[in-house]
Design an enzyme around this catalytic site. Sequence first.
Site, PDB file in Angstrom:
ATOM      1  N   HIS A 232       4.141  -4.074   1.696  1.00 15.09           N
ATOM      2  CA  HIS A 232       3.184  -3.110   1.155  1.00 15.09           C
ATOM      3  C   HIS A 232       2.629  -2.243   2.279  1.00 15.09           C
ATOM      4  O   HIS A 232       1.533  -1.710   2.164  1.00 15.09           O
ATOM      5  CB  HIS A 232       2.027  -3.819   0.437  1.00 15.09           C
ATOM      6  CG  HIS A 232       2.464  -4.653  -0.712  1.00 15.09           C
ATOM      7  ND1 HIS A 232       2.915  -5.952  -0.571  1.00 15.09           N
ATOM      8  CD2 HIS A 232       2.557  -4.381  -2.037  1.00 15.09           C
ATOM      9  CE1 HIS A 232       3.250  -6.434  -1.759  1.00 15.09           C
ATOM     10  NE2 HIS A 232       3.051  -5.498  -2.665  1.00 15.09           N
TER      11      HIS A 232
ATOM     12  N   GLU B  51      13.440   1.732  -9.878  1.00 15.29           N
ATOM     13  CA  GLU B  51      13.168   2.972  -9.141  1.00 15.29           C
ATOM     14  C   GLU B  51      14.292   3.994  -9.288  1.00 15.29           C
ATOM     15  O   GLU B  51      14.030   5.202  -9.336  1.00 15.29           O
ATOM     16  CB  GLU B  51      12.898   2.654  -7.665  1.00 15.29           C
ATOM     17  CG  GLU B  51      11.547   1.977  -7.404  1.00 15.29           C
ATOM     18  CD  GLU B  51      11.483   0.521  -7.851  1.00 15.29           C
ATOM     19  OE1 GLU B  51      12.543  -0.091  -8.100  1.00 15.29           O
ATOM     20  OE2 GLU B  51      10.363  -0.014  -7.967  1.00 15.29           O
TER      21      GLU B  51
END
Length: 728
Positions: free
Chosen positions: A528, A458
């Site tokens: 999530h 990321e």
Amino acid sequence: MASKTESRVADANTAYEGLSREQLIEAYRIMHTSRRVDDREILLKRQQKIFFQISGAGHEAVGVAAALVMKPAYDWFYPYYRDRALCLGLGATPYQMLLEAVGAADDPNSGGRQMPSHWSFPKLNVVTQSSPTGSQVLQAVGCAEAGRYFHSHPNAAKKASGDYREFKNVTFHGDEVTYVSLGDGTTSEGEFWEGLNTASNRRLPVVFVIQDNEYAISVPVEVQTAGGNISRLVSGFPNFHFEEIDGTDFVATYAAFSRAVSYCRAGTGPAFIHAHVIRPYSHSLSDDERAYRPNAERERDAARDPASRMQMFLIREGILDENGINRLEKQVEEDLQIAVDQALDAAPPAPDTVMQFIYSPDLDPASSAFDTAPTVSTVSDGKKTAAKTMADLINATLRDEMTRDERIVMFGEDVADCSREQYLQEKLIKGKGGVFKLTSGLQGEFGSDRVFNSPLAEANIVGRATGMATRGLKPVVEIQFFDYIWPAMMQLRNELPLIRWRSNNGFSSPAVVRVAIGGYLTGGSIYHSQCGESIFTHIPGLRVVFPSNALDAAGLLRTSIRCDDPVLFLEHKRLYRETFGRAPYPGPDYMVPFGKAKIVQPGTDLSVITYGAVVPRALQAAQKLEREHGVKVELLDLRCLSPFDWEAIATSVRKTNRVLVAYEDTLSWGYGAEIAARIADELFDDLDAPVRRVAAKDVFVAYQPILEDVILPQAEDLFRAMKQLAEY
Ligand SMILES: Cc1ncc(C[n+]2csc(CCOP(=O)(O)OP(=O)(O)O)c2C)c(N)n1
Ligand SMILES: [Mg+2]
């Protein structure tokens, strides 16, 4: 005699790697100047006339060699704080450096916002540098990628009016090279390795320069680097040209740079220069190296001092005699004295300028220029086109904007349809286009150099995007799950949103980072389901958007792309394909300005301030409350969290005198806490009841749906709180 002199010059040209006597003298002049600026700054710090000092001492030969081989305002530079000699060699002046040390208004680096030796010289292509070690590496990689992109898409470099391109100049050269430097200790940072990986894989023209002085403050190199030598560790990266050199030997260093830079210029790949240097002074003036380095070791270093070595070299080779050296040094001293006097006289920045350049001064995304009506689309039989999901309209907006603006590139994990292009061409597969399919079909339509997969990293995504946007590209990158945004946090907090402010508007980096966020997934579990938007609304310089429906998503995404600021665009996963909030395609120019809330439902008895996936839940609760108890709730969807629509909140609360702030994130220190605090502060006299909040329990979201339900705020929780507040 004359012929003897000529042959000596000719010999020198080959003997000194092609450097003329004048160049060698000039190299010494810059090295000596660099050292003397450090010495003067040290004195000024001791006299409390400046507030910090960190020197480039011992590293001068590397900087001057790089500056001689590379080209200012043509190549690009991501230096670090020891690169004073590099910047002087490229054309920066001691006066400009001292302006940063005193924190002057006219400091070209930062206008008094950054510590000394945090270089930023827009006219030379020296890109604003920060204090976090290693965060420059991925940006340098992105910078090199941008240069390559513009070379193959020259039309993308053209100015266009009506969006950020009007204010973003692009220059590029087909054979430009990007310089990035760091210390030996900084090679321990993960972003360094991510940068090597991408530069290697994409054969980018980046020169990585490791200035190895064997210490990171007090930590020696053998503790940082397995085996004690970074060259050995990186030697397996393909496509690189490697150099390991004595960086205190100017001529040898120059030769290494010549080879490395021509390798990069030819487009063959990146280069890696590992320069062994010394650190004759302590780490900074806040450090005393005698606490961890014995005298003998420091004396050993001093014997290799690059400035003294260069001076002896000039004398030994008969290029300058002692008189010549003295004259040169005297001139440096006189010039420096003038620069110091001028810098000490320079005016400090006006206190009321502190808020300047947090955001673009040229383009206000909250303005009416970003307020356009949807074009009502109809099909051939005159009916309105079918309602589309948020996912559909985000995809359509990306497609429209990519068509309109060739500067847009997209990357992230799995965003491409298929990295193995031949499968697409042979129509063997349908393509992926994102784990939520938001970028589906875009690679096929716009090509693999505009839509591509990143490594699973990321920081790599955001760091490269920052470098690209600094050069004028418009990266619209994707973070696959908000839960995994954290490796990019250094870039998102300390880099992307700060490029403009810390360079005093010298540079800007208006990239868009799209992030899939949120829970209510039934089984999404801890990793999530996360929200956490307040962590980002807490960052000055970053715009944060969080739409609750398809139309707003389209309008706000377009504003995000066309505006001149970095934007974090939060897309709620649960809302991607929800029936709630579907809308017909609003056309290719539909925009919603930032910082404008939407009244989802007007009411008179109670205000509910919310956003994201709580909007449909709050609406459900409000409708039930009206049905069952006749309470009329005014429901406000903030849509944009930074900036946010304080006026709309205040107007509503003044009308209803009761307010509930609701959000999906954990209750304590969440986004709504700030809204509640401000209401309590500024609207106290308008309230008939305490400000209430409904949010998630202060715990992560659990997997089992029964647990998820009890953790996240539900319509029943909202109903109960609204009812209590109405009855208060
Ligand atoms: C991410 C980060 N961690 C820690 C620091 C504090 N710090 C500043 S310089 C430095 C040492 C850097 O050593 P090295 O990379 O070898 O460069 P040198 O100063 O020796 O040239 C440290 C730990 C920082 N600026 N950034
Ligand atoms: Mg070091």
